[in-house]
Write an enzyme that holds these catalytic residues in place. Structure first.
Site, mmCIF file in Angstrom:
data_model
loop_
_atom_site.group_PDB
_atom_site.id
_atom_site.type_symbol
_atom_site.label_atom_id
_atom_site.label_comp_id
_atom_site.label_asym_id
_atom_site.label_seq_id
_atom_site.Cartn_x
_atom_site.Cartn_y
_atom_site.Cartn_z
ATOM 1 N N HIS A 68 48.516 57.046 18.732
ATOM 2 C CA HIS A 68 49.347 56.845 19.915
ATOM 3 C C HIS A 68 50.409 55.796 19.651
ATOM 4 O O HIS A 68 50.423 55.198 18.581
ATOM 5 C CB HIS A 68 48.510 56.479 21.142
ATOM 6 C CG HIS A 68 47.781 55.186 21.034
ATOM 7 N ND1 HIS A 68 46.684 55.010 20.221
ATOM 8 C CD2 HIS A 68 47.975 53.998 21.656
ATOM 9 C CE1 HIS A 68 46.238 53.780 20.349
ATOM 10 N NE2 HIS A 68 46.997 53.141 21.209
ATOM 11 N N HIS A 70 51.176 52.759 20.694
ATOM 12 C CA HIS A 70 51.039 51.302 20.738
ATOM 13 C C HIS A 70 51.309 50.714 19.360
ATOM 14 O O HIS A 70 50.887 51.260 18.339
ATOM 15 C CB HIS A 70 49.658 50.896 21.235
ATOM 16 C CG HIS A 70 49.547 50.898 22.724
ATOM 17 N ND1 HIS A 70 48.351 51.000 23.392
ATOM 18 C CD2 HIS A 70 50.511 50.804 23.688
ATOM 19 C CE1 HIS A 70 48.569 50.962 24.692
ATOM 20 N NE2 HIS A 70 49.861 50.854 24.895
ATOM 21 N N GLU A 203 36.868 52.511 17.484
ATOM 22 C CA GLU A 203 37.129 51.071 17.551
ATOM 23 C C GLU A 203 35.970 50.415 18.281
ATOM 24 O O GLU A 203 35.445 50.980 19.234
ATOM 25 C CB GLU A 203 38.405 50.807 18.353
ATOM 26 C CG GLU A 203 39.642 51.430 17.765
ATOM 27 C CD GLU A 203 40.321 50.550 16.750
ATOM 28 O OE1 GLU A 203 40.123 49.329 16.811
ATOM 29 O OE2 GLU A 203 41.044 51.075 15.903
ATOM 30 N N HIS A 414 36.494 47.257 13.270
ATOM 31 C CA HIS A 414 37.053 46.119 13.994
ATOM 32 C C HIS A 414 36.062 45.381 14.854
ATOM 33 O O HIS A 414 36.330 45.074 15.989
ATOM 34 C CB HIS A 414 38.264 46.530 14.839
ATOM 35 C CG HIS A 414 39.361 47.059 13.998
ATOM 36 N ND1 HIS A 414 40.284 47.948 14.450
ATOM 37 C CD2 HIS A 414 39.651 46.835 12.708
ATOM 38 C CE1 HIS A 414 41.111 48.241 13.461
ATOM 39 N NE2 HIS A 414 40.750 47.578 12.405
#
EC number: 3.1.27.-
Lengths: 601, 387
Positions: A68, A70, A203, A414
């Site tokens: 996406h 971002h 994530e 992450h």
């Protein structure tokens, strides 16, 4: 053993950017190419040295997929493709392709023009990068090459966000990007079918949170707007045209209607046109409700929200204005901010993250005195409110997604491993699957157990059925005899005769012959008969025949007796068998070498 | 659906709009019956389904505590800082002050589980042992234990399922340091330390016992007031004792399942300083449903939950010695005002637990049977109006 490797690229434990390398079935794929917004130096780019120490990445990557728009998912893309060098395909959804370059250019302007940085990509690089993009549609399988195929699924989160399914042969991986499992006012919720990938990569930044309800966030927003309006103040909401603006407009419109409020709400025109254009293009990416209303009216034809004119900013009395750009770094929103900042009755609501160097970032850090052009200082007396409306999945959302997709393994990126043990345990317990948590720069290897499909010829199948016996039981494998032919990418199992025919080969028969000496003071025929009797008592259940031509046959093994020339009591047995009866043949030769028992008649 | 969205919007506008300084609404995967502070910013919650359950330590959102710069803080979510698994229901959870230890009871027996809540090096809550409860009288129906703890070195807990079982156990050794001398089989509804040594035991039949762990003297017993003649069912009682520097200044509130509340002084438990008939729905409640608590940082305020989907705050300072109807000072109705709730035979949502923040005067947490957990800081309308 077949295996899939996953490596999140990056330095240390930072969680600010997404760039994940996946090796599957001999293919290398880069998932997202984000910029870390917290660094000002090269640490903001992913560490591509893992792929190759120097030189271009084209030969090492089969494709790049962007989830996406971002910046922490696509911000480093032009740097990667134009400054490090990559000429292969870059896949993203249509809305992402349309919106990415706008954000990248904005970001570039702030970084280079405002902050004076040098090691950064140029406008031309952004354009060149976007030329390599191949757009994706939802649920449509795209062949990257003969072996690698990808498919995009709806992720919610922002316009055009996708989760991607990657398949090579019978191994597959799903990467979620950012997603959310609850719909909001203008986007739907993520959805995927029971695709059972070998690995689901997600994530974990929000995995250990439990989200405050949308209701409470909206309540807070409306309360703040209402309080400001009630005291005669003005509310500035800097937005990006295609971000949360729609969401907040719909919310305010409904609120104004219910509360019968009269204060004007404005939307800067640039915003309206651009947003309308994109939403019309990508209407299928919004939720059901928007699609319905859009059919009836224009996206921004609200009853209470009107187009803004520059001069309105000086009008007395309360008002609400939505203006771009979202981080107060230039343009109309900054102009309005300068006019309203000095009045403590006013308010600015920042609905999202602001990049370092922007006014938005400074006021969100509590700065109350700003240095503007020409050394003028601006006193920030208005109320500053930071509100987060971004839609992310939380702990519950991850569990829901796993339930939907049914992966065989889970990879969480992450997160700090030490802070994720509980979630790992939860996933392992509830779904009985392994959960991996690689650190940045660490590679995890997941062994897959791919099933290899083999076609079986009808003849062979019929023959096996004709053998009779109990019906095949999946718990009790039954041995069958056939030939596996691997041709191009297909495998098939056929009868040996058919294989010989297809390959144009002749069948060869192998026969073994063995001579056994034994002492037996009888005539040849009698010895043969004694052998026959002996074998019949030992080998029960086998077909043993004493044939008129002077041989004994055990199944297909032939036994003949003759006397040695020197001594008629020394018999020479000739055993002959075909390759198929090798086991029985060697058994017989061993048995007969022991001689015949004395009690035989 | 459109109807749901409309209803949701009405919720925002309904009294929520004006009456809260802060409001946060969360949805747990499974409902909790316990909310226990483990620090000024963290609480423990846990599931109570018959088999597998989670125990979670949650950190409250930064925004709640950002008093000066609230506007600049966008963080509104709970963070799961530690989590663990148990294969029993958790009906009672007590944090041992000054430690990273917690003790849980499953409501089925008087045995308790001991847990290490975890430090910075791991996010897993691990079971470290168990404590056996006493059973002095057999043949009595087993019920769950009540647990109380106060800071002590080495750590100790007070626990028991009925009066005769109450004992003080040292956690590390399992040694019994004190046993309450009584033959009474009165089932406990709660235990409270009034000082390091003096404690109060509230029973579900309304009896209150006060004892001292330093002596083996029999506890002081105080029965509840007689029930109204009209009520045919047996009445259940819940108790709370106000904390304070001086235990003799402590006040005790008793609440019955018929909605009657009594406030007494510790020195004279038999008498009632004030009483009131609370504005609650007195449908059938179980012994575990209702909570009554004194506000730790707000004079004379009492919170009541469990009769319905609301949490009520009462100002006991306006109660008199004559039984009169009392109206709540504030009512948090958020749990029951849910768009998912329908009227067709679905059991009503009940608040399962509530706690006050130990220092912030009007901050509370409440949990309900639908898995919701709310954090709220209410505005005292009456005080606001007076300005």
């Amino acid at each position: 053993m077949p295996e899939i490797k996953v490596t999140p690229l990056g330095a240390g434990q930072d969680v600010g950017r997404s760039c994940i390398l996946v090796s599957i079935g001999g293919k290398n794929i880069m998932l997202d190419c984000g910029m870390h917004m917290g660094y000002n130096d090269d640490r903001r780019f992913p560490d591509f040295s893992y792929i190759t120490q120097n030189g271009r990445l084209t030969d090492f990557l089969d494709c790049v997929i962007i989830s996406h728009f971002h910046l922490d998912h696509c911000g480093a893309l032009p740097y990667m493709s134009e400054m490090v060098g990559y000429d292969g395909p870059i896949y993203m959804t249509h809305p992402t392709k349309a919106i990415c370059p706008i954000l990248l250019e904005d970001f570039r302007k702030i970084t280079v023009d405002k902050k004076g940085e040098t090691n950064f990509f140029t406008s031309q690089m952004i354009k060149d990068c976007m030329k390599k993009v191949i757009p994706l549609n939802l649920h449509q399988t795209v062949q990257v090459d003969d072996e690698l195929e990808i498919k995009a699924y709806y992720a919610g989160h922002v316009l055009g966000a996708a989760m991607v399914h990657i398949k090579v042969g019978s191994e597959s991986v799903v990467y979620t990007g950012d997603y959310n499992m609850t719909p909001d006012r203008h986007l739907g919720a993520a959805w995927i079918d029971k695709c059972r990938p070998d690995i689901l990569i997600s994530e974990s930044t929000y995995a250990t949170t439990i989200r405050d309800s949308k209701r409470c966030r909206e309540r807070d927003f409306l309360k703040k707007v209402h309080e400001t309006i009630e005291r005669g103040g003005k509310v500035l909401i800097p937005v990006f045209a295609l971000g949360r603006a729609q969401e907040l407009c719909i919310l305010l419109e409904t609120f104004w209607e219910r509360m019968n409020l009269k204060a004007p709400i404005y939307f800067s025109t640039g915003l309206t046109e651009k947003a309308n254009h994109y939403y019309k293009l990508f209407i299928t990416w919004t939720n059901q409700k928007i699609r319905k209303t859009f059919v009836q009216r224009n996206m921004f034809e609200f009853k209470h929200i009107k187009a803004f004119d520059r001069s309105y900013a000086d009008n007395p009395g309360p008002m609400v204005v939505f203006a771009t750009p979202g981080m107060l770094h230039a343009g109309q929103s900054l102009q309005i901010f300068k006019k309203w900042a000095g009045n403590e009755k006013n308010m600015v609501i920042m609905p999202g993250y602001c990049v370092q160097g922007t006014i938005g970032h400074k006021i969100l850090n509590g700065q109350r005195k700003l240095e503007m052009e020409g050394r003028a200082t601006l006193d920030v007396k208005l109320q500053v409110e930071y509100m987060s409306f971004s839609a992310h999945a939380d702990a519950k959302g991850i569990m829901q997604l796993i339930r939907m997709a049914e992966p065989r393994n889970m990879v969480l990126v992450h997160g700090e491993a030490v802070k994720m043990e509980f979630l790992k345990g939860k996933i392992e317990q509830e779904f009985s699957i392994d959960c991996y948590m690689p650190a940045n720069g660490e590679t995890i290897t997941v062994t897959t157990n791919p099933s290899v499909p083999v076609d079986i010829s009808l003849n062979l199948l019929k023959r096996e059925m004709a053998l009779g016996g109990p019906l095949p039981d999946p718990k009790k494998p039954r041995t069958m005899h056939g030939t596996l032919i691997m041709k191009e990418n297909s495998l098939k199992l056929v009868s040996s005769e058919q294989a010989l025919k297809e390959l144009g080969l002749n069948e060869h028969q192998l026969r073994f012959t063995c001579r056994v000496q034994l002492q037996d003071p009888h005539s040849d025929p009698d010895t043969l008969h004694r052998i026959y009797t002996h074998l019949k008592s030992v080998l029960k259940g086998y077909t043993i025949q004493h044939l008129p031509d002077g041989t004994v046959m055990v199944e297909s093994i032939v036994i003949k007796v003759s006397s040695s020339a020197e001594d008629t009591n020394t018999k020479v047995l000739l055993l002959s068998w075909s390759y198929q009866d090798e086991d029985l043949g060697s058994f017989l030769s061993t048995l007969l070498k022991k001689g015949l028992p004395s009690g035989l008649c | 659906s459109a109807a749901m969205e409309e209803a949701e919007f009405d919720d925002i506008l309904d009294d929520w709009f004006i009456e809260y300084k802060d409001l946060h609404v969360y949805q747990l995967e499974h409902p909790t019956q316990v909310i226990e502070w483990t620090s000024g910013r963290t609480v423990c919650v846990a599931g109570f389904s018959p088999s597998k359950n989670e125990i979670l330590e949650l950190r409250l959102p930064r925004k709640l505590f950002a008093d000066e710069n609230k506007g600049l803080c966008a963080e509104r979510d709970f963070k799961v800082v530690h989590g663990g698994f148990t294969d029993r229901p958790v009906r009672c959870l007590r944090h041992v002050p000054g430690t990273r230890c917690a003790v849980t009871g499953d409501g089925l027996s008087s045995n308790l589980q001991v847990w290490d809540l975890g430090g910075d090096d791991s996010d897993v809550i691990r079971r470290t042992g168990s404590i056996e409860g006493r059973r002095r009288r057999t043949g009595v129906s087993e019920g769950g234990s009540s647990i109380a703890a106060r800071p002590s070195s080495p750590p100790q807990i007070l626990h028991g399922a009925q009066i005769s079982d109450v004992q003080l156990t040292e956690l590390s050794s399992g040694q019994t340091l004190y046993q309450l001398e009584s033959d009474s089989a009165d089932p406990l509804s709660s235990l409270h330390f009034l000082s390091d040594a003096v404690f109060l035991a509230g029973c579900s039949n309304g009896n209150i016992y006060v004892a001292d762990t330093r002596t083996s003297a029999a506890p002081q017993l105080s029965p509840p007031p007689p029930p109204p003649v009209s009520s045919g069912e047996s009445v259940l009682w819940w108790t709370d004792a106000s904390a304070g520097p001086d235990p003799s200044g402590c006040r005790v509130v008793r609440l019955s399942s018929s909605g009657q509340a009594l406030v007494s002084d510790l020195r004279n438990l038999g008498g009632a300083v004030s009483r009131a008939q609370l504005d609650v729905q007195t449908l059938r409640c179980g012994p575990d449903d209702v909570r009554v608590s004194w506000a730790p940082a707000l004079d004379d305020c009492i919170a009541v939950s469990g009769f319905s989907g609301a949490v009520q705050i009462y100002d006991a300072s306006v109660w008199t010695s004559e039984l009169q109807e009392a109206r709540p000072l504030f009512e948090h109705r958020g749990h029951a005002v849910s768009p998912e709730q329908s009227d067709d035979g679905v059991p009503p949502i009940l608040v399962t637990s509530h706690v006050w923040h130990p220092e912030r005067p009007r901050t509370l947490l409440s949990a309900a049977s639908d898995g919701s957990v709310h954090v709220w800081d209410w505005v005292d309308q009456s005080a606001a109006d007076k300005r």
